[in-house]
Design a protein around this motif. Sequence first.
Motif, PDB file in Angstrom:
ATOM      1  N   LEU A  27       3.277 -42.535   6.030  1.00 34.93           N
ATOM      2  CA  LEU A  27       4.544 -43.263   6.004  1.00 34.93           C
ATOM      3  C   LEU A  27       5.366 -43.011   7.257  1.00 34.93           C
ATOM      4  O   LEU A  27       6.143 -43.876   7.673  1.00 34.93           O
ATOM      5  CB  LEU A  27       5.352 -42.860   4.766  1.00 34.93           C
ATOM      6  N   VAL A  28       5.241 -41.818   7.841  1.00 38.85           N
ATOM      7  CA  VAL A  28       5.993 -41.450   9.047  1.00 38.85           C
ATOM      8  C   VAL A  28       5.072 -40.665   9.970  1.00 38.85           C
ATOM      9  O   VAL A  28       4.346 -39.774   9.524  1.00 38.85           O
ATOM     10  CB  VAL A  28       7.218 -40.570   8.707  1.00 38.85           C
ATOM     11  N   MET A  29       5.110 -41.000  11.260  1.00 34.71           N
ATOM     12  CA  MET A  29       4.415 -40.224  12.285  1.00 34.71           C
ATOM     13  C   MET A  29       5.320 -40.266  13.513  1.00 34.71           C
ATOM     14  O   MET A  29       5.194 -41.106  14.403  1.00 34.71           O
ATOM     15  CB  MET A  29       3.035 -40.819  12.582  1.00 34.71           C
ATOM     16  N   MET A  30       6.307 -39.371  13.546  1.00 37.49           N
ATOM     17  CA  MET A  30       7.339 -39.366  14.584  1.00 37.49           C
ATOM     18  C   MET A  30       7.000 -38.333  15.660  1.00 37.49           C
ATOM     19  O   MET A  30       6.719 -37.182  15.362  1.00 37.49           O
ATOM     20  CB  MET A  30       8.693 -39.019  13.950  1.00 37.49           C
ATOM     21  N   ARG A  31       7.067 -38.753  16.896  1.00 40.89           N
ATOM     22  CA  ARG A  31       6.789 -37.867  18.040  1.00 40.89           C
ATOM     23  C   ARG A  31       8.088 -37.260  18.581  1.00 40.89           C
ATOM     24  O   ARG A  31       9.164 -37.793  18.352  1.00 40.89           O
ATOM     25  CB  ARG A  31       6.092 -38.655  19.138  1.00 40.89           C
ATOM     26  N   HIS A  32       7.940 -36.174  19.324  1.00 43.22           N
ATOM     27  CA  HIS A  32       9.117 -35.576  19.967  1.00 43.22           C
ATOM     28  C   HIS A  32       9.761 -36.578  20.933  1.00 43.22           C
ATOM     29  O   HIS A  32      10.987 -36.650  21.016  1.00 43.22           O
ATOM     30  CB  HIS A  32       8.711 -34.317  20.756  1.00 43.22           C
ATOM     31  N   GLU A  33       8.932 -37.320  21.670  1.00 43.51           N
ATOM     32  CA  GLU A  33       9.416 -38.293  22.638  1.00 43.51           C
ATOM     33  C   GLU A  33      10.360 -39.276  21.964  1.00 43.51           C
ATOM     34  O   GLU A  33      10.075 -39.796  20.890  1.00 43.51           O
ATOM     35  CB  GLU A  33       8.242 -39.063  23.248  1.00 43.51           C
ATOM     36  N   GLU A  39      13.790 -32.730  24.752  1.00 51.14           N
ATOM     37  CA  GLU A  39      14.211 -31.866  25.855  1.00 51.14           C
ATOM     38  C   GLU A  39      13.952 -30.380  25.575  1.00 51.14           C
ATOM     39  O   GLU A  39      14.087 -29.556  26.471  1.00 51.14           O
ATOM     40  CB  GLU A  39      15.686 -32.097  26.173  1.00 51.14           C
ATOM     41  N   HIS A  40      13.573 -30.050  24.348  1.00 51.37           N
ATOM     42  CA  HIS A  40      13.337 -28.652  23.977  1.00 51.37           C
ATOM     43  C   HIS A  40      11.866 -28.267  23.943  1.00 51.37           C
ATOM     44  O   HIS A  40      11.534 -27.152  23.550  1.00 51.37           O
ATOM     45  CB  HIS A  40      13.981 -28.353  22.618  1.00 51.37           C
ATOM     46  N   VAL A  41      11.000 -29.194  24.324  1.00 54.81           N
ATOM     47  CA  VAL A  41       9.563 -28.896  24.395  1.00 54.81           C
ATOM     48  C   VAL A  41       9.059 -29.270  25.781  1.00 54.81           C
ATOM     49  O   VAL A  41       9.652 -30.101  26.472  1.00 54.81           O
ATOM     50  CB  VAL A  41       8.760 -29.664  23.308  1.00 54.81           C
ATOM     51  N   PRO A  42       7.950 -28.655  26.215  1.00 49.45           N
ATOM     52  CA  PRO A  42       7.389 -28.994  27.527  1.00 49.45           C
ATOM     53  C   PRO A  42       6.991 -30.478  27.588  1.00 49.45           C
ATOM     54  O   PRO A  42       6.661 -31.072  26.548  1.00 49.45           O
ATOM     55  CB  PRO A  42       6.140 -28.112  27.621  1.00 49.45           C
ATOM     56  N   ILE A  50       6.711 -34.427  15.648  1.00 49.85           N
ATOM     57  CA  ILE A  50       7.858 -33.646  15.188  1.00 49.85           C
ATOM     58  C   ILE A  50       8.008 -33.760  13.671  1.00 49.85           C
ATOM     59  O   ILE A  50       8.549 -32.872  13.023  1.00 49.85           O
ATOM     60  CB  ILE A  50       9.160 -34.065  15.909  1.00 49.85           C
ATOM     61  N   HIS A  51       7.502 -34.871  13.094  1.00 48.65           N
ATOM     62  CA  HIS A  51       7.551 -35.013  11.631  1.00 48.65           C
ATOM     63  C   HIS A  51       6.551 -36.072  11.187  1.00 48.65           C
ATOM     64  O   HIS A  51       6.505 -37.167  11.751  1.00 48.65           O
ATOM     65  CB  HIS A  51       8.948 -35.414  11.159  1.00 48.65           C
ATOM     66  N   ALA A  52       5.753 -35.702  10.162  1.00 54.76           N
ATOM     67  CA  ALA A  52       4.810 -36.642   9.551  1.00 54.76           C
ATOM     68  C   ALA A  52       4.997 -36.598   8.042  1.00 54.76           C
ATOM     69  O   ALA A  52       5.355 -35.555   7.482  1.00 54.76           O
ATOM     70  CB  ALA A  52       3.384 -36.258   9.916  1.00 54.76           C
ATOM     71  N   ARG A  53       4.728 -37.722   7.418  1.00 55.20           N
ATOM     72  CA  ARG A  53       4.835 -37.810   5.960  1.00 55.20           C
ATOM     73  C   ARG A  53       3.680 -38.670   5.461  1.00 55.20           C
ATOM     74  O   ARG A  53       3.488 -39.792   5.932  1.00 55.20           O
ATOM     75  CB  ARG A  53       6.167 -38.436   5.568  1.00 55.20           C
ATOM     76  N   ALA A  66       3.921 -27.402  15.531  1.00 51.49           N
ATOM     77  CA  ALA A  66       4.850 -26.329  15.912  1.00 51.49           C
ATOM     78  C   ALA A  66       4.898 -26.267  17.435  1.00 51.49           C
ATOM     79  O   ALA A  66       3.858 -26.290  18.092  1.00 51.49           O
ATOM     80  CB  ALA A  66       4.373 -24.998  15.341  1.00 51.49           C
ATOM     81  N   PRO A  67       6.073 -26.191  18.019  1.00 49.79           N
ATOM     82  CA  PRO A  67       6.167 -26.119  19.480  1.00 49.79           C
ATOM     83  C   PRO A  67       5.426 -24.895  20.020  1.00 49.79           C
ATOM     84  O   PRO A  67       5.231 -23.906  19.305  1.00 49.79           O
ATOM     85  CB  PRO A  67       7.670 -25.996  19.734  1.00 49.79           C
ATOM     86  N   PRO A  68       5.016 -24.962  21.283  1.00 45.36           N
ATOM     87  CA  PRO A  68       4.304 -23.826  21.875  1.00 45.36           C
ATOM     88  C   PRO A  68       5.059 -22.517  21.653  1.00 45.36           C
ATOM     89  O   PRO A  68       6.279 -22.453  21.776  1.00 45.36           O
ATOM     90  CB  PRO A  68       4.250 -24.184  23.366  1.00 45.36           C
TER      91      PRO A  68
END
Length: 132
Positions: A27-33, A39-42, A50-53, A66-68
């Motif tokens: 239902l959700v596949m959201m990226r950091h971008e 701005e808080h990840v490389p 960042i979030h999947a459902r 999980a971020p590096p």
Amino acid sequence: MTPYLHFDGTCEEAFGFYAKVLGGEILVMMRHEGTPAAEHVPPEWRGKIIHARLKAGEHVMMGSDAPPGHFAPMKGFSVSVHPETGAEGKRIFDALAEGGSVQMPFQPTFWSTQGFGMCTDRFGVPWMVNCP
């Protein structure tokens, strides 16, 4: 309650696999971008999740990468699924166990004549498949 799983950069692949195996829908596949979190990840991590459902029947599972430096291997729990038939349980168990490890083969037990098994999938997620 809804399990929320953290991955080391493989969330998108894992959730695609789970949708296929469990007959679910992402239902959700959201990226950091595109989010304030980018701005808080490389830069190389901004395409990560960042979030999947995922919804499979009446059940929901969520997760993210999980971020590096923040990932820890999963332990101390299992995601438990309860297929209606032994054949469906065996199919799900075999798919989840492929490329992972088996702690208890799928087989009849004193509490489940249709079958129960425990495995850790190739993404590091521990599972219990328990037929009624």
